[in-house]
Enzyme design. Structure first.
Site, short mmCIF file in Angstrom:
data_model
loop_
_atom_site.label_atom_id
_atom_site.label_comp_id
_atom_site.label_asym_id
_atom_site.label_seq_id
_atom_site.Cartn_x
_atom_site.Cartn_y
_atom_site.Cartn_z
N SER A 193 -2.29 -13.05 65.37
CA SER A 193 -2.48 -11.56 65.23
C SER A 193 -1.55 -10.90 66.40
O SER A 193 -1.01 -11.61 67.37
CB SER A 193 -3.89 -11.28 65.80
OG SER A 193 -4.15 -9.83 66.00
N ALA A 194 -1.15 -9.85 66.11
CA ALA A 194 -0.27 -9.22 67.12
C ALA A 194 -1.02 -8.52 68.40
O ALA A 194 -0.48 -7.89 69.16
CB ALA A 194 0.67 -7.94 66.55
N GLU A 209 -2.38 -11.84 55.11
CA GLU A 209 -1.80 -10.69 55.95
C GLU A 209 -2.07 -9.32 55.38
O GLU A 209 -2.19 -9.36 54.01
CB GLU A 209 -0.44 -10.81 56.02
CG GLU A 209 0.16 -11.29 57.54
CD GLU A 209 -0.03 -10.31 58.42
OE1 GLU A 209 -0.52 -9.26 58.30
OE2 GLU A 209 -0.11 -10.62 59.81
N ASP A 210 -2.34 -8.32 55.84
CA ASP A 210 -2.41 -6.95 55.24
C ASP A 210 -1.32 -6.21 55.50
O ASP A 210 -1.14 -5.06 54.96
CB ASP A 210 -3.82 -6.37 56.02
CG ASP A 210 -3.24 -5.75 57.31
OD1 ASP A 210 -3.01 -6.72 58.07
OD2 ASP A 210 -3.90 -4.65 57.59
N THR A 219 -10.39 -3.08 61.71
CA THR A 219 -10.16 -2.40 63.08
C THR A 219 -8.94 -1.56 62.55
O THR A 219 -8.49 -0.78 63.64
CB THR A 219 -9.88 -3.23 64.03
OG1 THR A 219 -9.03 -4.55 63.67
CG2 THR A 219 -11.21 -3.77 64.87
N LYS A 239 1.13 -1.33 60.97
CA LYS A 239 0.26 -2.33 60.85
C LYS A 239 0.94 -3.78 61.39
O LYS A 239 2.23 -3.65 60.75
CB LYS A 239 -0.31 -2.50 59.47
CG LYS A 239 -1.25 -1.40 59.12
CD LYS A 239 -2.03 -1.74 57.86
CE LYS A 239 -3.08 -0.48 57.64
NZ LYS A 239 -3.48 -0.51 56.44
N LYS A 295 5.86 -9.44 64.76
CA LYS A 295 6.30 -9.62 63.27
C LYS A 295 7.44 -8.68 62.91
O LYS A 295 7.34 -7.60 63.56
CB LYS A 295 5.01 -9.50 62.60
CG LYS A 295 3.96 -10.64 63.04
CD LYS A 295 2.34 -10.04 62.45
CE LYS A 295 1.42 -10.94 62.75
NZ LYS A 295 -0.03 -10.42 62.54
N ASP A 330 -4.40 -13.30 59.74
CA ASP A 330 -4.10 -12.13 60.60
C ASP A 330 -5.41 -11.54 60.92
O ASP A 330 -6.54 -11.76 60.32
CB ASP A 330 -3.47 -11.15 59.77
CG ASP A 330 -3.01 -9.74 60.61
OD1 ASP A 330 -2.87 -9.90 61.58
OD2 ASP A 330 -3.61 -8.78 59.79
N LEU A 331 -5.61 -10.65 62.03
CA LEU A 331 -6.92 -10.30 62.71
C LEU A 331 -7.12 -8.90 61.86
O LEU A 331 -8.18 -8.57 60.82
CB LEU A 331 -7.11 -10.19 63.95
CG LEU A 331 -8.41 -9.56 64.50
CD1 LEU A 331 -9.66 -10.29 64.24
CD2 LEU A 331 -8.39 -9.20 65.99
N ASP A 332 -6.42 -7.75 62.25
CA ASP A 332 -6.78 -6.30 61.94
C ASP A 332 -6.36 -6.16 60.39
O ASP A 332 -5.16 -6.48 60.05
CB ASP A 332 -5.92 -5.36 62.73
CG ASP A 332 -6.14 -5.57 64.40
OD1 ASP A 332 -7.43 -5.66 64.71
OD2 ASP A 332 -5.26 -5.26 65.00
P1 B16 Z 1 -3.36 -4.33 70.28
P2 B16 Z 1 -2.75 -7.67 63.70
C1 B16 Z 1 -2.16 -5.70 65.05
O1 B16 Z 1 -2.87 -6.52 64.80
C2 B16 Z 1 -2.40 -4.55 64.27
O2 B16 Z 1 -2.19 -4.51 63.02
C3 B16 Z 1 -1.45 -3.33 64.76
O3 B16 Z 1 -1.98 -2.10 64.19
C4 B16 Z 1 -1.77 -3.05 66.37
O4 B16 Z 1 -0.89 -1.98 66.99
C5 B16 Z 1 -1.30 -4.36 66.94
O5 B16 Z 1 -2.04 -5.31 66.65
C6 B16 Z 1 -1.71 -4.36 68.57
O6 B16 Z 1 -2.87 -4.27 68.82
O7 B16 Z 1 -3.28 -2.79 70.58
O8 B16 Z 1 -5.00 -4.44 69.92
O9 B16 Z 1 -2.87 -5.20 71.02
O10 B16 Z 1 -2.63 -6.89 62.46
O11 B16 Z 1 -1.54 -8.34 63.82
O12 B16 Z 1 -4.07 -8.36 63.62
MG MG Z 2 -3.17 -6.75 60.21
#
Ligand code: B16
Ligand code: MG
Length: 221
Positions: free
Chosen positions: A114-115, A169-170, A17, A45, A145, A9-11
């Site tokens: 990542s989302a 994953e976090d 971030t 998240k 997710k 996962d990224l964030d």
């Molecule tokens: P964006 P991940 C997710 O990334 C974040 O955890 C979530 O807080 C955020 O709203 C979502 O990406 C969308 O991100 O606005 O940059 O498209 O944790 O799946 O890497």
């Molecule tokens: Mg995350």
């Protein structure tokens, strides 16, 4: 040597971030007179941008028209991207860069799942884009997710079966997505929050020195 698909996962896993998302959502909520705390943020998240705003509005008992909804999201993303601009390689979370380099040197397939729709520019900013063999982000999926689509697509790109995948994953939704795909889920964060994960660490630096070798032998329960 046996191979597994290592999916990150990224964030909140590769880079912190998550704190930028929190600040930007809090500003947006305040502009609508909605109180928004870290407890609620935890539930955002891994959740897509659109779905996150829907949840914030529901918690605040507010409705807004479609045009305001869209402009609030644009504003939120602009604020978020301003904070992302400040990122450097030192913002990669502890132990992650070393972990990725070690995987690469042992020839293990690596993907991002990542989302976020901002994942590619963030990885480039951090100088680690080329460490990933495959990238699946919010621009590549239709189901959020805890739907496993993002991780299943990552496995397809790596040409690896889902049962040979390990997901880091976090978020609660992300751990559930990995479990729903029959993949091994490794949580990064609070064990109480991530109790559905197969194992939880506070950071990559807390993993035993031979953890990659242990993971290569690990079988999903
Ligand atoms: P964006 P991940 C997710 O990334 C974040 O955890 C979530 O807080 C955020 O709203 C979502 O990406 C969308 O991100 O606005 O940059 O498209 O944790 O799946 O890497
Ligand atoms: Mg995350």
């Amino acid at each position: 040597m046996s191979k597994k698909a290592f999916i990150f996962d990224l964030d909140g896993v590769v880079v912190d971030t998550a704190k930028f998302h929190f600040v930007a959502w809090q500003r947006l909520a305040a502009s609508l007179d909605i109180n928004f705390t870290e407890v609620e943020n935890e539930q955002l998240k891994g959740v897509s941008r659109v779905r996150s705003l829907e949840k914030i509005l529901a918690w605040g008992g507010k409705t807004i028209d479609a045009a305001t909804f869209d402009s609030k999201l644009i504003e939120k993303n602009q604020e978020y991207l301003e904070m992302v601009e400040t990122l450097t390689q030192t913002d990669i979370l502890p132990g992650v860069h070393e972990f990725l380099l070690r995987l690469r040197s042992s020839g293990q397939p690596i993907a991002l799942g990542s989302a976020s729709k901002n994942a590619r520019p963030i990885l480039k900013k951090l100088g680690i884009y080329d460490l990933f063999d495959a990238i699946v982000d919010g621009t590549d999926v239709t189901k959020a997710k805890p739907d496993p689509e993002v991780f299943i697509k990552a496995c397809q790109l790596l040409d690896m079966p889902a049962q040979n995948a390990i997901v880091f994953e976090d978020s609660i939704a992300g751990v559930q997505a990995a479990n729903n795909a029959g993949m091994i889920s490794i949580g990064l964060g609070d064990p109480e929050n991530l109790k559905e994960a197969d194992a939880v660490f506070s950071s990559f630096t807390e993993m035993p020195a031979d953890y990659q070798e242990q993971l290569l032998k690990k079988v999903k329960k």
